[in-house]
Design a protein around this motif. Sequence first.
Motif, mmCIF file in Angstrom:
data_model
loop_
_atom_site.group_PDB
_atom_site.id
_atom_site.type_symbol
_atom_site.label_atom_id
_atom_site.label_comp_id
_atom_site.label_asym_id
_atom_site.label_seq_id
_atom_site.Cartn_x
_atom_site.Cartn_y
_atom_site.Cartn_z
ATOM 1 N N ALA A 25 0.835 -1.205 0.000
ATOM 2 C CA ALA A 25 0.000 0.000 0.000
ATOM 3 C C ALA A 25 0.872 1.257 0.000
ATOM 4 C CB ALA A 25 -0.937 -0.007 1.204
ATOM 5 N N ARG A 26 1.926 1.251 0.810
ATOM 6 C CA ARG A 26 2.836 2.398 0.832
ATOM 7 C C ARG A 26 3.562 2.538 -0.509
ATOM 8 N NH1 ARG A 26 4.232 0.080 5.631
ATOM 9 N NH2 ARG A 26 6.432 -0.163 5.062
ATOM 10 N N GLU A 27 3.912 1.409 -1.121
ATOM 11 C CA GLU A 27 4.567 1.426 -2.424
ATOM 12 C C GLU A 27 3.653 2.052 -3.479
ATOM 13 O OE1 GLU A 27 7.744 0.111 -5.218
ATOM 14 O OE2 GLU A 27 7.668 0.445 -3.058
ATOM 15 N N ALA A 28 2.390 1.670 -3.478
ATOM 16 C CA ALA A 28 1.440 2.217 -4.454
ATOM 17 C C ALA A 28 1.295 3.727 -4.277
ATOM 18 C CB ALA A 28 0.087 1.524 -4.316
ATOM 19 N N ALA A 29 1.168 4.176 -3.043
ATOM 20 C CA ALA A 29 1.013 5.606 -2.776
ATOM 21 C C ALA A 29 2.277 6.365 -3.189
ATOM 22 C CB ALA A 29 0.704 5.837 -1.298
ATOM 23 N N HIS A 30 3.434 5.813 -2.864
ATOM 24 C CA HIS A 30 4.689 6.492 -3.196
ATOM 25 C C HIS A 30 4.918 6.487 -4.708
ATOM 26 C CE1 HIS A 30 8.477 8.353 -2.391
ATOM 27 N NE2 HIS A 30 9.145 7.374 -2.988
ATOM 28 N N ALA A 72 15.736 4.024 -3.896
ATOM 29 C CA ALA A 72 15.909 3.768 -2.467
ATOM 30 C C ALA A 72 14.749 4.309 -1.647
ATOM 31 C CB ALA A 72 17.224 4.384 -1.989
ATOM 32 N N SER A 73 14.010 5.266 -2.188
ATOM 33 C CA SER A 73 12.878 5.848 -1.462
ATOM 34 C C SER A 73 11.623 4.980 -1.523
ATOM 35 C CB SER A 73 12.547 7.231 -2.028
ATOM 36 O OG SER A 73 11.875 7.142 -3.283
ATOM 37 N N MET A 74 11.638 3.957 -2.358
ATOM 38 C CA MET A 74 10.446 3.129 -2.562
ATOM 39 C C MET A 74 10.351 2.067 -1.463
ATOM 40 S SD MET A 74 10.697 2.866 -6.709
ATOM 41 C CE MET A 74 8.999 2.320 -6.989
ATOM 42 N N PRO A 75 9.179 1.950 -0.827
ATOM 43 C CA PRO A 75 9.024 1.035 0.309
ATOM 44 C C PRO A 75 9.385 -0.421 0.025
ATOM 45 C CG PRO A 75 7.215 2.590 0.283
ATOM 46 C CD PRO A 75 7.983 2.807 -0.992
ATOM 47 N N LEU A 76 9.083 -0.928 -1.165
ATOM 48 C CA LEU A 76 9.386 -2.337 -1.456
ATOM 49 C C LEU A 76 10.877 -2.600 -1.594
ATOM 50 C CD1 LEU A 76 6.575 -3.539 -3.887
ATOM 51 C CD2 LEU A 76 7.177 -4.515 -1.669
ATOM 52 N N ARG A 77 11.682 -1.569 -1.621
ATOM 53 C CA ARG A 77 13.131 -1.738 -1.776
ATOM 54 C C ARG A 77 13.715 -2.600 -0.657
ATOM 55 N NH1 ARG A 77 17.274 1.412 -4.142
ATOM 56 N NH2 ARG A 77 18.829 -0.020 -4.891
ATOM 57 N N ILE A 78 13.025 -2.679 0.475
ATOM 58 C CA ILE A 78 13.536 -3.497 1.582
ATOM 59 C C ILE A 78 13.626 -4.977 1.198
ATOM 60 C CG2 ILE A 78 12.784 -1.911 3.392
ATOM 61 C CD1 ILE A 78 10.385 -3.798 3.906
ATOM 62 N N TRP A 79 12.833 -5.400 0.210
ATOM 63 C CA TRP A 79 12.812 -6.801 -0.227
ATOM 64 C C TRP A 79 13.175 -6.956 -1.692
ATOM 65 C CZ3 TRP A 79 7.229 -6.655 1.868
ATOM 66 C CH2 TRP A 79 7.235 -6.744 3.263
ATOM 67 N N ARG A 80 13.598 -5.884 -2.325
ATOM 68 C CA ARG A 80 13.704 -5.861 -3.770
ATOM 69 C C ARG A 80 15.144 -5.661 -4.220
ATOM 70 N NH1 ARG A 80 10.882 -0.945 -5.632
ATOM 71 N NH2 ARG A 80 12.963 -0.145 -5.975
ATOM 72 N N THR A 81 15.474 -6.281 -5.354
ATOM 73 C CA THR A 81 16.723 -5.980 -6.041
ATOM 74 C C THR A 81 16.357 -5.317 -7.367
ATOM 75 O OG1 THR A 81 16.782 -8.169 -7.059
ATOM 76 C CG2 THR A 81 18.021 -7.873 -5.007
ATOM 77 N N ASP A 82 17.193 -4.404 -7.800
ATOM 78 C CA ASP A 82 16.920 -3.652 -9.019
ATOM 79 C C ASP A 82 18.049 -3.843 -10.017
ATOM 80 O OD1 ASP A 82 14.609 -2.532 -7.841
ATOM 81 O OD2 ASP A 82 15.779 -0.906 -6.956
ATOM 82 N N GLU A 83 17.679 -4.085 -11.252
ATOM 83 C CA GLU A 83 18.633 -4.140 -12.356
ATOM 84 C C GLU A 83 18.346 -2.935 -13.245
ATOM 85 O OE1 GLU A 83 19.375 -6.763 -16.330
ATOM 86 O OE2 GLU A 83 18.784 -7.848 -14.521
#
Length: 98
Positions: A25-30, A72-83
């Motif tokens: 939910a926080r990810e969607a809002a952000h 880094a500001s996105m809430p799902l980043r705590i569980w996410r890897t980005d390419e």
Amino acid sequence: MEFLVTMTTRVPDGVTDAEVAGVRAREAAHSAELAEQGSLKRLWRPPLAPGEWRTLGLFEADDAAALETVLASMPLRIWRTDEVTELSPHPNDPGTAS
């Protein structure tokens, strides 16, 4: 500059469904805020295998460091890897034709 980002999320064992829902939910809002600011241009969901959680995003940022700040500001980043793939204009891009 534009960047294509493949975002792969893996929620660790032991995280409750309620915790996941809260972060989503926080990810969607952000994400809506980032879109309003012009940083997030598009999101796509590629074909996924069962249980896979992956998103493709088109972002705009001044440079790679600015993009990292956004990601880094996105809430799902705590569980996410980005390419991250930096994109450059193509001379035959129909989106830039006038």
